[in-house]
Design a protein around this motif. Sequence first.
Motif, PDB file in Angstrom:
ATOM      1  N   UNK A 106     -17.585  26.215 -10.500  1.00 46.44           N
ATOM      2  CA  UNK A 106     -16.571  25.563 -11.325  1.00 46.44           C
ATOM      3  C   UNK A 106     -15.250  25.502 -10.576  1.00 46.44           C
ATOM      4  N   UNK A 107     -15.315  25.159  -9.310  1.00 44.14           N
ATOM      5  CA  UNK A 107     -14.135  25.207  -8.462  1.00 44.14           C
ATOM      6  C   UNK A 107     -13.199  24.009  -8.643  1.00 44.14           C
ATOM      7  N   UNK A 108     -13.705  22.889  -9.109  1.00 44.89           N
ATOM      8  CA  UNK A 108     -12.889  21.689  -9.222  1.00 44.89           C
ATOM      9  C   UNK A 108     -12.209  21.658 -10.592  1.00 44.89           C
ATOM     10  N   UNK A 109     -10.903  21.403 -10.655  1.00 44.80           N
ATOM     11  CA  UNK A 109     -10.258  21.286 -11.968  1.00 44.80           C
ATOM     12  C   UNK A 109     -10.632  19.953 -12.623  1.00 44.80           C
ATOM     13  N   UNK A 110     -10.870  19.959 -13.931  1.00 46.31           N
ATOM     14  CA  UNK A 110     -11.241  18.714 -14.612  1.00 46.31           C
ATOM     15  C   UNK A 110     -10.012  17.843 -14.856  1.00 46.31           C
ATOM     16  N   UNK A 111     -10.251  16.553 -14.984  1.00 51.43           N
ATOM     17  CA  UNK A 111      -9.152  15.633 -15.299  1.00 51.43           C
ATOM     18  C   UNK A 111      -8.763  15.789 -16.769  1.00 51.43           C
ATOM     19  N   UNK A 112      -7.552  15.407 -17.092  1.00 50.82           N
ATOM     20  CA  UNK A 112      -7.078  15.499 -18.476  1.00 50.82           C
ATOM     21  C   UNK A 112      -7.880  14.596 -19.403  1.00 50.82           C
ATOM     22  N   UNK A 113      -8.287  13.445 -18.899  1.00 51.00           N
ATOM     23  CA  UNK A 113      -9.069  12.531 -19.743  1.00 51.00           C
ATOM     24  C   UNK A 113     -10.449  13.125 -20.051  1.00 51.00           C
ATOM     25  N   UNK A 114     -11.038  13.817 -19.097  1.00 53.17           N
ATOM     26  CA  UNK A 114     -12.342  14.443 -19.325  1.00 53.17           C
ATOM     27  C   UNK A 114     -12.232  15.604 -20.319  1.00 53.17           C
ATOM     28  N   UNK A 115     -11.120  16.319 -20.266  1.00 55.54           N
ATOM     29  CA  UNK A 115     -10.886  17.382 -21.251  1.00 55.54           C
ATOM     30  C   UNK A 115     -10.779  16.780 -22.653  1.00 55.54           C
ATOM     31  N   UNK A 116     -10.066  15.672 -22.778  1.00 52.50           N
ATOM     32  CA  UNK A 116      -9.927  15.004 -24.083  1.00 52.50           C
ATOM     33  C   UNK A 116     -11.274  14.499 -24.591  1.00 52.50           C
ATOM     34  N   UNK A 117     -12.087  13.977 -23.692  1.00 49.82           N
ATOM     35  CA  UNK A 117     -13.424  13.502 -24.079  1.00 49.82           C
ATOM     36  C   UNK A 117     -14.263  14.673 -24.588  1.00 49.82           C
ATOM     37  N   UNK A 118     -14.161  15.817 -23.933  1.00 52.50           N
ATOM     38  CA  UNK A 118     -14.927  16.989 -24.358  1.00 52.50           C
ATOM     39  C   UNK A 118     -14.482  17.442 -25.746  1.00 52.50           C
ATOM     40  N   UNK A 119     -13.179  17.439 -25.999  1.00 49.77           N
ATOM     41  CA  UNK A 119     -12.684  17.758 -27.348  1.00 49.77           C
ATOM     42  C   UNK A 119     -13.226  16.763 -28.373  1.00 49.77           C
ATOM     43  N   UNK A 120     -13.277  15.497 -28.001  1.00 46.99           N
ATOM     44  CA  UNK A 120     -13.790  14.473 -28.902  1.00 46.99           C
ATOM     45  C   UNK A 120     -15.268  14.703 -29.218  1.00 46.99           C
ATOM     46  N   UNK A 121     -16.038  15.077 -28.208  1.00 41.87           N
ATOM     47  CA  UNK A 121     -17.463  15.350 -28.420  1.00 41.87           C
ATOM     48  C   UNK A 121     -17.639  16.515 -29.393  1.00 41.87           C
ATOM     49  N   UNK A 122     -16.876  17.586 -29.200  1.00 44.68           N
ATOM     50  CA  UNK A 122     -16.933  18.714 -30.145  1.00 44.68           C
ATOM     51  C   UNK A 122     -16.518  18.255 -31.547  1.00 44.68           C
ATOM     52  N   UNK A 123     -15.465  17.461 -31.630  1.00 43.48           N
ATOM     53  CA  UNK A 123     -14.976  16.999 -32.936  1.00 43.48           C
ATOM     54  C   UNK A 123     -16.038  16.163 -33.657  1.00 43.48           C
ATOM     55  N   UNK A 124     -16.731  15.311 -32.925  1.00 46.79           N
ATOM     56  CA  UNK A 124     -17.783  14.493 -33.542  1.00 46.79           C
ATOM     57  C   UNK A 124     -18.916  15.374 -34.073  1.00 46.79           C
ATOM     58  N   UNK A 125     -19.333  16.346 -33.283  1.00 46.41           N
ATOM     59  CA  UNK A 125     -20.382  17.268 -33.737  1.00 46.41           C
ATOM     60  C   UNK A 125     -19.913  18.077 -34.948  1.00 46.41           C
ATOM     61  N   UNK A 126     -18.679  18.560 -34.894  1.00 50.05           N
ATOM     62  CA  UNK A 126     -18.155  19.361 -36.005  1.00 50.05           C
ATOM     63  C   UNK A 126     -18.016  18.522 -37.278  1.00 50.05           C
ATOM     64  N   UNK A 127     -17.646  17.267 -37.123  1.00 46.22           N
ATOM     65  CA  UNK A 127     -17.549  16.375 -38.278  1.00 46.22           C
ATOM     66  C   UNK A 127     -18.910  16.243 -38.954  1.00 46.22           C
ATOM     67  N   UNK A 128     -19.952  16.075 -38.173  1.00 47.01           N
ATOM     68  CA  UNK A 128     -21.295  15.967 -38.742  1.00 47.01           C
ATOM     69  C   UNK A 128     -21.702  17.264 -39.433  1.00 47.01           C
ATOM     70  N   UNK A 129     -21.426  18.397 -38.801  1.00 45.64           N
ATOM     71  CA  UNK A 129     -21.780  19.683 -39.404  1.00 45.64           C
ATOM     72  C   UNK A 129     -20.993  19.909 -40.693  1.00 45.64           C
ATOM     73  N   UNK A 130     -19.721  19.568 -40.692  1.00 49.23           N
ATOM     74  CA  UNK A 130     -18.896  19.710 -41.889  1.00 49.23           C
ATOM     75  C   UNK A 130     -19.383  18.793 -42.997  1.00 49.23           C
TER      76      UNK A 130
END
Length: 128
Positions: free
Chosen positions: A3-27
């Motif tokens: 995990x040596x490479x730092x992720x881009x800010x846009x990729x971090x936002x996409x990952x948050x969005x993926x979690x949010x979509x899954x959490x929305x379905x679970x909720x």
Amino acid sequence: MDTSRPPSHSLIKITYLVYALHMFSALNGLLSPAFIVTAFLTGWPSIIALVMSYIWRTDASYTYLHSHFNWLIRTFWYAFIWIAIAWLLIITLVGIVIGVPLMLITGLWVVYRLCKGFLALNNQRAVD
């Protein structure tokens, strides 16, 4: 994985969005007559999140986000397998006493994995 490479800010936002979509379905499953896990597996937000995880996983290689995409993909497919087993048990009628609790336990497991992964993401670390 390295995990040596730092992720881009846009990729971090996409990952948050993926979690949010899954959490929305679970909720949605928690707040409706559906089980958490059936909403998680059949809800459009989760299916979109699954596709996004497959698409963006390659871009996350060598970052801590790669573990998150793998974590979410495995969560979806393991939940799918356990729900398929639960439905097979429920169909036999004798297995209802095992199948329904199995669905509930799988739903709680999904919520646990989503929360654990989200907290790791929020702390900018890989999911273990």
